[in-house]
Design a protein around this motif. Structure first.
Motif, PDB file in Angstrom:
ATOM      1  N   PHE A  61       0.842  -1.196   0.000  1.00  0.00           N
ATOM      2  CA  PHE A  61       0.000   0.000   0.000  1.00  0.00           C
ATOM      3  C   PHE A  61       0.875   1.242   0.000  1.00  0.00           C
ATOM      4  O   PHE A  61       1.865   1.318   0.717  1.00  0.00           O
ATOM      5  N   SER A  62       0.486   2.186  -0.830  1.00  0.00           N
ATOM      6  CA  SER A  62       1.224   3.433  -0.944  1.00  0.00           C
ATOM      7  C   SER A  62       0.223   4.577  -0.985  1.00  0.00           C
ATOM      8  O   SER A  62      -0.862   4.440  -1.565  1.00  0.00           O
ATOM      9  N   VAL A  63       0.599   5.693  -0.355  1.00  0.00           N
ATOM     10  CA  VAL A  63      -0.274   6.860  -0.303  1.00  0.00           C
ATOM     11  C   VAL A  63       0.508   8.070  -0.785  1.00  0.00           C
ATOM     12  O   VAL A  63       1.681   8.240  -0.444  1.00  0.00           O
ATOM     13  N   TYR A  64      -0.163   8.894  -1.586  1.00  0.00           N
ATOM     14  CA  TYR A  64       0.425  10.142  -2.055  1.00  0.00           C
ATOM     15  C   TYR A  64      -0.547  11.269  -1.736  1.00  0.00           C
ATOM     16  O   TYR A  64      -1.733  11.177  -2.031  1.00  0.00           O
ATOM     17  N   LEU A  65      -0.025  12.335  -1.138  1.00  0.00           N
ATOM     18  CA  LEU A  65      -0.822  13.525  -0.845  1.00  0.00           C
ATOM     19  C   LEU A  65      -0.125  14.711  -1.477  1.00  0.00           C
ATOM     20  O   LEU A  65       1.016  15.034  -1.122  1.00  0.00           O
ATOM     21  N   GLY A  66      -0.764  15.326  -2.445  1.00  0.00           N
ATOM     22  CA  GLY A  66      -0.176  16.486  -3.102  1.00  0.00           C
ATOM     23  C   GLY A  66      -0.758  16.691  -4.481  1.00  0.00           C
ATOM     24  O   GLY A  66      -1.652  15.971  -4.918  1.00  0.00           O
ATOM     25  N   ASP A  67      -0.228  17.682  -5.154  1.00  0.00           N
ATOM     26  CA  ASP A  67      -0.688  18.025  -6.487  1.00  0.00           C
ATOM     27  C   ASP A  67      -0.319  16.911  -7.473  1.00  0.00           C
ATOM     28  O   ASP A  67       0.791  16.395  -7.447  1.00  0.00           O
ATOM     29  N   LEU A  68      -1.256  16.537  -8.322  1.00  0.00           N
ATOM     30  CA  LEU A  68      -1.033  15.477  -9.307  1.00  0.00           C
ATOM     31  C   LEU A  68      -0.824  16.016 -10.716  1.00  0.00           C
ATOM     32  O   LEU A  68      -0.751  15.237 -11.667  1.00  0.00           O
ATOM     33  N   GLY A  69      -0.716  17.314 -10.860  1.00  0.00           N
ATOM     34  CA  GLY A  69      -0.482  17.889 -12.180  1.00  0.00           C
ATOM     35  C   GLY A  69      -1.735  17.931 -13.029  1.00  0.00           C
ATOM     36  O   GLY A  69      -2.831  17.595 -12.578  1.00  0.00           O
ATOM     37  N   SER A  70      -1.565  18.306 -14.281  1.00  0.00           N
ATOM     38  CA  SER A  70      -2.714  18.481 -15.161  1.00  0.00           C
ATOM     39  C   SER A  70      -3.349  17.155 -15.575  1.00  0.00           C
ATOM     40  O   SER A  70      -4.549  17.082 -15.792  1.00  0.00           O
ATOM     41  N   ASN A  71      -2.565  16.104 -15.692  1.00  0.00           N
ATOM     42  CA  ASN A  71      -3.106  14.787 -16.030  1.00  0.00           C
ATOM     43  C   ASN A  71      -2.987  13.902 -14.799  1.00  0.00           C
ATOM     44  O   ASN A  71      -2.007  13.179 -14.626  1.00  0.00           O
ATOM     45  N   THR A  72      -3.994  13.969 -13.941  1.00  0.00           N
ATOM     46  CA  THR A  72      -3.932  13.280 -12.651  1.00  0.00           C
ATOM     47  C   THR A  72      -3.809  11.768 -12.806  1.00  0.00           C
ATOM     48  O   THR A  72      -3.105  11.121 -12.040  1.00  0.00           O
ATOM     49  N   ALA A  73      -4.491  11.213 -13.781  1.00  0.00           N
ATOM     50  CA  ALA A  73      -4.434   9.765 -13.990  1.00  0.00           C
ATOM     51  C   ALA A  73      -3.026   9.319 -14.373  1.00  0.00           C
ATOM     52  O   ALA A  73      -2.493   8.349 -13.822  1.00  0.00           O
ATOM     53  N   ALA A  74      -2.409  10.039 -15.287  1.00  0.00           N
ATOM     54  CA  ALA A  74      -1.047   9.692 -15.709  1.00  0.00           C
ATOM     55  C   ALA A  74      -0.059   9.861 -14.561  1.00  0.00           C
ATOM     56  O   ALA A  74       0.859   9.051 -14.398  1.00  0.00           O
ATOM     57  N   SER A  75      -0.243  10.895 -13.760  1.00  0.00           N
ATOM     58  CA  SER A  75       0.636  11.112 -12.611  1.00  0.00           C
ATOM     59  C   SER A  75       0.510   9.970 -11.614  1.00  0.00           C
ATOM     60  O   SER A  75       1.515   9.480 -11.083  1.00  0.00           O
ATOM     61  N   ALA A  76      -0.724   9.537 -11.350  1.00  0.00           N
ATOM     62  CA  ALA A  76      -0.940   8.431 -10.411  1.00  0.00           C
ATOM     63  C   ALA A  76      -0.321   7.144 -10.949  1.00  0.00           C
ATOM     64  O   ALA A  76       0.309   6.384 -10.203  1.00  0.00           O
ATOM     65  N   GLU A  77      -0.475   6.893 -12.228  1.00  0.00           N
ATOM     66  CA  GLU A  77       0.130   5.701 -12.835  1.00  0.00           C
ATOM     67  C   GLU A  77       1.649   5.756 -12.746  1.00  0.00           C
ATOM     68  O   GLU A  77       2.303   4.749 -12.462  1.00  0.00           O
ATOM     69  N   SER A  78       2.215   6.932 -12.947  1.00  0.00           N
ATOM     70  CA  SER A  78       3.662   7.111 -12.848  1.00  0.00           C
ATOM     71  C   SER A  78       4.151   6.858 -11.421  1.00  0.00           C
ATOM     72  O   SER A  78       5.207   6.249 -11.215  1.00  0.00           O
ATOM     73  N   LEU A  79       3.393   7.332 -10.451  1.00  0.00           N
ATOM     74  CA  LEU A  79       3.738   7.079  -9.051  1.00  0.00           C
ATOM     75  C   LEU A  79       3.733   5.579  -8.756  1.00  0.00           C
ATOM     76  O   LEU A  79       4.620   5.065  -8.070  1.00  0.00           O
ATOM     77  N   LEU A  80       2.737   4.877  -9.270  1.00  0.00           N
ATOM     78  CA  LEU A  80       2.672   3.431  -9.068  1.00  0.00           C
ATOM     79  C   LEU A  80       3.874   2.753  -9.723  1.00  0.00           C
ATOM     80  O   LEU A  80       4.528   1.908  -9.113  1.00  0.00           O
ATOM     81  N   ASP A  81       4.184   3.142 -10.945  1.00  0.00           N
ATOM     82  CA  ASP A  81       5.320   2.558 -11.660  1.00  0.00           C
ATOM     83  C   ASP A  81       6.638   2.801 -10.931  1.00  0.00           C
ATOM     84  O   ASP A  81       7.563   1.995 -11.020  1.00  0.00           O
ATOM     85  N   SER A  82       6.725   3.910 -10.191  1.00  0.00           N
ATOM     86  CA  SER A  82       7.962   4.238  -9.485  1.00  0.00           C
ATOM     87  C   SER A  82       8.236   3.285  -8.320  1.00  0.00           C
ATOM     88  O   SER A  82       9.318   3.300  -7.751  1.00  0.00           O
ATOM     89  N   LEU A  83       7.279   2.432  -8.001  1.00  0.00           N
ATOM     90  CA  LEU A  83       7.476   1.452  -6.932  1.00  0.00           C
ATOM     91  C   LEU A  83       8.309   0.269  -7.394  1.00  0.00           C
ATOM     92  O   LEU A  83       8.591  -0.643  -6.619  1.00  0.00           O
ATOM     93  N   GLY A  84       8.665   0.265  -8.664  1.00  0.00           N
ATOM     94  CA  GLY A  84       9.562  -0.767  -9.203  1.00  0.00           C
ATOM     95  C   GLY A  84       8.975  -2.167  -9.116  1.00  0.00           C
ATOM     96  O   GLY A  84       7.846  -2.417  -9.550  1.00  0.00           O
ATOM     97  N   GLY A  85       9.736  -3.078  -8.522  1.00  0.00           N
ATOM     98  CA  GLY A  85       9.323  -4.476  -8.427  1.00  0.00           C
ATOM     99  C   GLY A  85       8.083  -4.702  -7.586  1.00  0.00           C
ATOM    100  O   GLY A  85       7.424  -5.737  -7.705  1.00  0.00           O
ATOM    101  N   ASP A  86       7.738  -3.739  -6.730  1.00  0.00           N
ATOM    102  CA  ASP A  86       6.532  -3.863  -5.909  1.00  0.00           C
ATOM    103  C   ASP A  86       5.267  -3.452  -6.660  1.00  0.00           C
ATOM    104  O   ASP A  86       4.160  -3.739  -6.214  1.00  0.00           O
TER     105      ASP A  86
END
Length: 152
Positions: free
Chosen positions: A54-79
């Motif tokens: 489980f991961s939580v992000y609190l803050g601005d997600l930029g103009s494309n919120t969906a893409a930003s959220a997907e990028s955050l998930l991808d940044s978790l690497g192997g997890d």
């Protein structure tokens, strides 16, 4: 829900979400230490019982919120395949839930919408910390316990 699927607050019928203006803390520290400790404990327990990350992000997600959220998930690497990300941007009035492909088998669209409703409800009361805790608890509850851990 497949990898990268996002459930924005508007999909849950929450287009008119109007939370109070931001959390009570400062911009650099929007949550109090006790709120962060509680969130950490809730996430640890959620991971322990579900076997998901489980991961939580609190803050601005930029103009494309969906893409930003997907990028955050991808940044978790192997997890990332086993991860559930709850991203909240109070200033944008957006809540995103993104799951990796393995986590998506256990966290349905319905579960994500339920979590979004819980987060929005708590945010409307101005309780950002409580909103994050509520969102993680709902997602973990909906994911269920791994069978080999059900006897704990």
């Amino acid at each position: 829900m497949a990898h990268g699927d996002v459930v924005p607050s508007s999909a849950a019928g929450l287009v008119n979400w109007n939370p109070q203006v931001g959390p009570s803390g400062s911009i650099d520290h929007p949550l109090a230490t006790t709120q962060l400790e509680l969130l950490d404990d809730v996430m640890r327990e959620a991971e322990r019982f579900t076997g998901l990350r489980f991961s939580v992000y609190l803050g601005d997600l930029g103009s494309n919120t969906a893409a930003s959220a997907e990028s955050l998930l991808d940044s978790l690497g192997g997890d990332a395949p086993y991860a559930v990300l709850l991203a909240v941007s109070p200033g944008q009035r957006v809540v995103e839930v993104v799951t990796g492909p393995e986590a998506a088998r256990r966290v349905s669209d319905r579960a994500a919408r339920l979590a979004v409703l819980g987060v929005v409800s708590a945010c409307t009361d101005g309780d950002i910390g409580g909103a994050l805790v509520t969102g993680v608890r709902i997602l973990a509850d909906q994911a269920g316990t791994l069978p080999e851990r059900s006897t704990w």
